[in-house]
Design a protein around this motif. Sequence first.
Motif, PDB file in Angstrom:
ATOM      1  N   ASP A 154      29.622  29.085  42.770  1.00 24.88           N
ATOM      2  CA  ASP A 154      28.706  30.123  43.414  1.00 24.88           C
ATOM      3  C   ASP A 154      28.485  31.105  44.499  1.00 24.88           C
ATOM      4  OD1 ASP A 154      26.588  29.171  41.446  1.00 24.88           O
ATOM      5  OD2 ASP A 154      25.825  27.888  42.177  1.00 24.88           O
ATOM      6  N   LYS A 155      29.283  30.346  46.009  1.00 28.01           N
ATOM      7  CA  LYS A 155      29.123  30.880  47.047  1.00 28.01           C
ATOM      8  C   LYS A 155      30.897  30.437  47.213  1.00 28.01           C
ATOM      9  CE  LYS A 155      28.260  26.848  49.504  1.00 28.01           C
ATOM     10  NZ  LYS A 155      27.136  26.881  50.524  1.00 28.01           N
ATOM     11  N   ALA A 156      31.478  31.072  48.332  1.00 28.08           N
ATOM     12  CA  ALA A 156      33.423  31.675  48.339  1.00 28.08           C
ATOM     13  C   ALA A 156      32.822  30.602  49.125  1.00 28.08           C
ATOM     14  CB  ALA A 156      32.906  32.651  49.255  1.00 28.08           C
ATOM     15  N   PRO A 157      33.751  29.476  48.867  1.00 29.50           N
ATOM     16  CA  PRO A 157      35.144  28.208  49.651  1.00 29.50           C
ATOM     17  C   PRO A 157      35.167  28.745  51.656  1.00 29.50           C
ATOM     18  CG  PRO A 157      36.236  28.577  47.889  1.00 29.50           C
ATOM     19  CD  PRO A 157      34.779  29.419  47.378  1.00 29.50           C
ATOM     20  N   THR A 158      34.819  27.738  52.342  1.00 27.68           N
ATOM     21  CA  THR A 158      35.526  28.392  53.587  1.00 27.68           C
ATOM     22  C   THR A 158      37.010  27.687  52.915  1.00 27.68           C
ATOM     23  OG1 THR A 158      35.141  26.225  54.447  1.00 27.68           O
ATOM     24  CG2 THR A 158      33.950  27.865  54.707  1.00 27.68           C
ATOM     25  N   GLU A 159      37.969  26.775  52.105  1.00 31.37           N
ATOM     26  CA  GLU A 159      38.980  26.120  52.191  1.00 31.37           C
ATOM     27  C   GLU A 159      38.632  26.165  50.528  1.00 31.37           C
ATOM     28  OE1 GLU A 159      40.314  23.440  54.842  1.00 31.37           O
ATOM     29  OE2 GLU A 159      39.101  22.087  53.890  1.00 31.37           O
ATOM     30  N   VAL A 160      40.846  25.600  50.384  1.00 32.37           N
ATOM     31  CA  VAL A 160      41.264  25.503  49.443  1.00 32.37           C
ATOM     32  C   VAL A 160      42.110  24.097  49.663  1.00 32.37           C
ATOM     33  CG1 VAL A 160      43.091  25.304  46.713  1.00 32.37           C
ATOM     34  CG2 VAL A 160      41.011  27.792  48.011  1.00 32.37           C
TER      35      VAL A 160
ATOM     36  N   VAL B  85      46.255  31.952  48.207  1.00 32.49           N
ATOM     37  CA  VAL B  85      45.122  32.090  47.900  1.00 32.49           C
ATOM     38  C   VAL B  85      44.942  33.725  47.594  1.00 32.49           C
ATOM     39  CG1 VAL B  85      42.829  32.235  47.317  1.00 32.49           C
ATOM     40  CG2 VAL B  85      43.745  29.658  49.024  1.00 32.49           C
ATOM     41  N   LEU B  86      44.982  34.174  46.244  1.00 32.13           N
ATOM     42  CA  LEU B  86      45.466  35.831  46.698  1.00 32.13           C
ATOM     43  C   LEU B  86      43.561  35.991  45.658  1.00 32.13           C
ATOM     44  CD1 LEU B  86      48.977  35.871  44.572  1.00 32.13           C
ATOM     45  CD2 LEU B  86      47.996  36.029  47.096  1.00 32.13           C
ATOM     46  N   ASN B  87      43.567  37.306  45.801  1.00 30.27           N
ATOM     47  CA  ASN B  87      42.583  37.700  45.399  1.00 30.27           C
ATOM     48  C   ASN B  87      42.850  38.771  43.270  1.00 30.27           C
ATOM     49  OD1 ASN B  87      43.658  40.304  45.785  1.00 30.27           O
ATOM     50  ND2 ASN B  87      41.848  40.957  47.265  1.00 30.27           N
ATOM     51  N   PRO B  88      41.385  38.887  43.166  1.00 33.60           N
ATOM     52  CA  PRO B  88      42.489  39.678  41.967  1.00 33.60           C
ATOM     53  C   PRO B  88      42.833  41.022  42.104  1.00 33.60           C
ATOM     54  CG  PRO B  88      39.534  39.630  42.063  1.00 33.60           C
ATOM     55  CD  PRO B  88      40.451  38.868  42.604  1.00 33.60           C
ATOM     56  N   ALA B  89      43.012  41.577  42.964  1.00 34.15           N
ATOM     57  CA  ALA B  89      43.526  42.432  43.358  1.00 34.15           C
ATOM     58  C   ALA B  89      46.220  41.937  43.892  1.00 34.15           C
ATOM     59  CB  ALA B  89      43.198  43.661  44.377  1.00 34.15           C
ATOM     60  N   GLY B  90      45.797  40.974  43.691  1.00 33.73           N
ATOM     61  CA  GLY B  90      46.650  40.092  44.207  1.00 33.73           C
ATOM     62  C   GLY B  90      47.221  40.006  45.265  1.00 33.73           C
ATOM     63  N   LYS B  91      45.957  40.028  46.430  1.00 34.44           N
ATOM     64  CA  LYS B  91      46.157  40.234  47.849  1.00 34.44           C
ATOM     65  C   LYS B  91      46.117  38.885  48.135  1.00 34.44           C
ATOM     66  CE  LYS B  91      45.521  45.507  48.845  1.00 34.44           C
ATOM     67  NZ  LYS B  91      44.277  46.596  50.195  1.00 34.44           N
TER      68      LYS B  91
ATOM     69  N   GLY C 125      36.299  34.514  55.671  1.00 30.66           N
ATOM     70  CA  GLY C 125      35.365  35.076  55.453  1.00 30.66           C
ATOM     71  C   GLY C 125      34.635  35.836  54.383  1.00 30.66           C
ATOM     72  N   GLY C 126      33.289  35.723  54.128  1.00 29.75           N
ATOM     73  CA  GLY C 126      33.345  37.037  52.665  1.00 29.75           C
ATOM     74  C   GLY C 126      34.000  38.219  51.689  1.00 29.75           C
ATOM     75  N   LEU C 127      34.446  36.245  50.911  1.00 23.69           N
ATOM     76  CA  LEU C 127      34.609  36.364  50.103  1.00 23.69           C
ATOM     77  C   LEU C 127      33.989  37.155  49.052  1.00 23.69           C
ATOM     78  CD1 LEU C 127      37.523  33.864  49.588  1.00 23.69           C
ATOM     79  CD2 LEU C 127      38.106  35.846  50.299  1.00 23.69           C
ATOM     80  N   PRO C 128      34.053  38.259  48.053  1.00 21.16           N
ATOM     81  CA  PRO C 128      33.571  38.689  46.849  1.00 21.16           C
ATOM     82  C   PRO C 128      33.852  38.101  45.368  1.00 21.16           C
ATOM     83  CG  PRO C 128      35.519  40.373  47.450  1.00 21.16           C
ATOM     84  CD  PRO C 128      35.616  39.423  48.394  1.00 21.16           C
ATOM     85  N   ASP C 129      32.993  38.674  45.081  1.00 21.76           N
ATOM     86  CA  ASP C 129      32.599  38.025  43.647  1.00 21.76           C
ATOM     87  C   ASP C 129      34.201  38.097  42.279  1.00 21.76           C
ATOM     88  OD1 ASP C 129      30.615  36.840  44.172  1.00 21.76           O
ATOM     89  OD2 ASP C 129      29.132  37.607  42.652  1.00 21.76           O
ATOM     90  N   GLY C 130      34.572  37.176  42.115  1.00 24.98           N
ATOM     91  CA  GLY C 130      35.865  37.297  41.220  1.00 24.98           C
ATOM     92  C   GLY C 130      36.813  36.296  41.085  1.00 24.98           C
ATOM     93  N   THR C 131      37.692  36.780  40.476  1.00 22.39           N
ATOM     94  CA  THR C 131      38.728  35.201  40.114  1.00 22.39           C
ATOM     95  C   THR C 131      40.088  35.073  40.931  1.00 22.39           C
ATOM     96  OG1 THR C 131      37.877  35.487  37.744  1.00 22.39           O
ATOM     97  CG2 THR C 131      40.104  34.467  38.509  1.00 22.39           C
ATOM     98  N   TYR C 132      39.742  34.393  41.202  1.00 24.40           N
ATOM     99  CA  TYR C 132      41.100  34.004  42.976  1.00 24.40           C
ATOM    100  C   TYR C 132      42.631  33.303  42.182  1.00 24.40           C
ATOM    101  CZ  TYR C 132      37.979  36.264  45.989  1.00 24.40           C
ATOM    102  OH  TYR C 132      36.635  37.057  46.472  1.00 24.40           O
ATOM    103  N   THR C 133      43.227  33.589  42.286  1.00 20.47           N
ATOM    104  CA  THR C 133      44.204  32.774  41.832  1.00 20.47           C
ATOM    105  C   THR C 133      45.108  31.924  42.912  1.00 20.47           C
ATOM    106  OG1 THR C 133      45.169  34.631  40.367  1.00 20.47           O
ATOM    107  CG2 THR C 133      47.036  32.977  41.154  1.00 20.47           C
ATOM    108  N   VAL C 134      45.790  30.956  42.636  1.00 21.75           N
ATOM    109  CA  VAL C 134      45.963  29.939  43.965  1.00 21.75           C
ATOM    110  C   VAL C 134      47.506  29.585  43.205  1.00 21.75           C
ATOM    111  CG1 VAL C 134      46.067  27.494  45.216  1.00 21.75           C
ATOM    112  CG2 VAL C 134      43.643  28.679  44.447  1.00 21.75           C
ATOM    113  N   THR C 135      48.360  29.669  43.722  1.00 23.97           N
ATOM    114  CA  THR C 135      49.591  29.139  43.698  1.00 23.97           C
ATOM    115  C   THR C 135      50.479  28.521  45.123  1.00 23.97           C
ATOM    116  OG1 THR C 135      51.146  30.695  44.943  1.00 23.97           O
ATOM    117  CG2 THR C 135      50.200  30.734  42.851  1.00 23.97           C
TER     118      THR C 135
END
Length: 733
Positions: free
Chosen positions: A57-63, A80-86, A107-117
Motif C-alpha cells: 500500500d505504501k512505499a517501503p523505506t528499504e528492501v 532497485v529500479l523504478n519503472p523508467a529504469g532509474k 523517500g516519496g516513491l510514486p506508485d508503480g512496479t519496481y525491479t530489484v536486482t
Amino acid sequence: MTRPPGQRTARSTVLRALLPLCALLLASAGLLLGGAAPASAHAALTGSSPAQGSVVDKAPTEVTLTFSEKVSVSSGSFRVLNPAGKRVDSGKPANLDGGTYGVPLRGGLPDGTYTVTFQVISADSHPVAGGFTFSIGAPSATSVSVSDRTVGGGVVGVLYDVARYVSYAGFVVLVGGAAFVLACWQRGAGERTMQRFVVSGWIALTGATLALLLLRGSYTGSGKVADIFDLSLLGPVLQSKTGAALLSRLLLLAAAALFVAVLFGAYARGDEEDEGHERDGASEDGSRGAGSAQDAEDAADRAAERRDLTFGLAIGGGVIAAGLAATWAMAEHASTGIQTGIAMPVDILHLLAVAVWLGGLAALLTALYRAPSIEAAAVRRFSGIAFGSVVALAATGLYQSWRQVGSWSALTGTTYGQLLLAKIALVAVLIGIARVSRRWTGHLADAPVVRTRTKAKKQTVTATASSVTAAASPSDGPASDTSDASDTEVSTEAGSGKGGASAEETAGSGKGASTKGAAGSGRNTSAKGAAGSGDPKRAAQLARQRAATAAARAKRVREADPFRSGLRRSVLAEAGVAVVLLAVTTALTSTEPGRTEEEAKAAKAASSSSSSSSTGTRSSGTLSLKLPFDTGGEDGKGTARVTLSPARVGGNTLHVYVSRANGRAFDVPEVKLAFTLAAQKIGPLPVEPDRVATGHWAASDVQIPMAGDWTVSVTVRTSDIDQVTVDKNTKIG
C-alpha cells in the motif's frame, strides 16, 4: 668418516632450496587463513521484503533480501529500479542479520512496479545473481527486464572455465609427473621427455593462475571482455578469499620452479655421475689391490648422498604439492558448509591422490611412447602407487559425497548428484582398464636400457677429447676397451663404440657398408682414423650418427615387444578416460552441491509458507494461488503464482508470476488462463494476460459473473512444443 667437500654439493643445494620454500609456505598460509571463513556453499535467495510480485500500500523505506548463507557484497551488489529504469536505492547494502541484507530507498516513491536486482559472491567463490519485482499501490508497465542469464556466463565465463580446467590439468601433470620420477623411475630425471612433461605442467598451472586473476574481476562483475585488462579490478580481487588463494598459488609455483630445477639439475646429474662411476669401475683392471677398498667407500658415500637428496626432494615436493592443493581446498566447496575442519584436509588428500594417479598415468604414457626405454620395475612400482591412490580416492570421495549430497534424492534429483554419478562411473571404467594394464605389466620383460645423449655441445666436447686421446695413443688397447661396452647401454662418444668405419663412409659415399658398420661390426679402425685426424667436426658427426643409430635401435626394441605395445594401448585408453574424468571433476567444483540446493529450496518454501500464513490467502481482498507445473521438456519445471484482486463479482485485476524451481523469474513465451464454474455450467472463460516483465503477466478488467467455487486453469508454454495446463479450485466472491 668425514666426507670430502665436493660430495656435499647436492645436500647443500637441497638445504638452500628448502629455506625459501618455508618462507613462501608461511606467507601462503597467512594469506589463505586470513581470507578463510566457514559458511554454506552456493548462496541462494530464500526470501525478501517486499516479497516477489507483491503489491504494497505504501512505499517501503528499504528492501531486504535473505540468502541461504552470508555473501560478499559491494556498493553495487543490490539495485532497485523504478519503472523508467532509474535507481532509487540511496545507500550501501548492510548486513542486518546472518544472511539478511538491506538497502535503503529514497523517500516519496510514486506508485508503480519496481525491479530489484542483486549480484553477490557466495562463500565458496561462485557469483550469484538474480532479480524480482514488487509494486507500490498498483502494478504498472516497466521498461526494466529482469535478466535470466546466469552470472559468470558469456565469453568471460567460457574463458574462466577453460582457465580453471587448465589449472587442474597443470596441477595433475606437475605433481603426478614429479612423483612418478622420484618414486617410480629415478633414471627418468635425466630424460628430456620427462623434463618437458613436468615443466609443461608447471607452465600450464602458472599461466592459468595468472589468467584467473585477470579474469576474476570481470567474471564476478560486468562480464565484459574489455574489463579483463582493467587493472583497477585487481585490488578488490586480491582482497577476496579467491584472490588470496590465487596469489598464494603463484608463490608456491615459484617454489615449485626451484624444486623442478633441482630435480632435473643436480639430481639428474648425480644419476649420470653414478652411472659413469659404475662404467669406470667395470672397465678397470682387477689388479688394483688396496684401491678397491677406497672405491667401495666412495661408492657408499655417493649412495648415501643420493638417498639424502631423494629424501630432501620428496619432503620439499610433498610440502609444495600439499600447499598447491590447499589453494583449492581453502577457497572452494571444502571451505564451506559442515565440518570444514575435516573437509579441507580430506579435500587436499583427495586432490593429491588424483594428481599422483592421473598425473603418473600421463607420465607413464609419455615414457612408453617417447622415452628410449623404461624398466618393468618402474611400471610395477607405479602400479602399486596407483592402487594406493585409488584407495585414498575412494575413502575421501565417499566422505565428500555424503557431505555435499546428503540424501538419495539429491543424488538423483540435482545437477551435482548427477555429475557425481557420472564421475563414479568413469572411475569404475578407469579401474577396469587399469586391471588390464596390470596384466600387461605382469608379463612385461625388462628391455635394454638405452641411454642417448642429445646435447650437441656435449657430443662435440667428448668427441674432441677422444680425438686427442687417440692421437696420443694410436695403439688399439684403449679403443678396444671402450668398444666392448655392454649392449645394454649405448654411448654416443666418438671412439667409444662400434662401427666407426661406417660413420666415415656414411658421411661420404653413403654405401650400404655404412649401415652394417653402424649396426655394430665390432671394429673401430675408422673411429681411430677420425680421431687421429684431429677433426672435431668429423668426430661430432660420428657422435650424432651413433646417437641416431642408438635411438633407432631403441625404437625397434620397444616396438618388437608385444607386451610393451599392449601396455601402451591400455595406458592410452586409461589416459583418454582420465581426461573426461578431469573435466567432470572440474564441472563439479563449479556446481551447487546437492545438499545446499535442497536446503535452499526448503528454506525458500518455509519463507513462502510463513509469508502466506501471516497474510493469509486473501489480503485486502486479494486472492493468491500457487500452481507448480512441469511441461516435460528441458527446463520445463516451475511455479505459476496467480493473484486476483479484489476477488469479487465484477471486474478484477489479474497478475501471473512465473518462476523457475530456483525461484528466479521464468521468461516463458506464453501464459493463458481460464475460469470455470462447473456447478452453474459457466465457462471456461478465457483470459490472455499481457507480458509486463520477465516472468510477470497481467490483465485488467477480468470479469467474474457470479460467486462460487471456481476452477482456475493456467496454461504455460515453455517452448514451441512443450506446454502444460494446471488448475486449482478456489472460492471467489
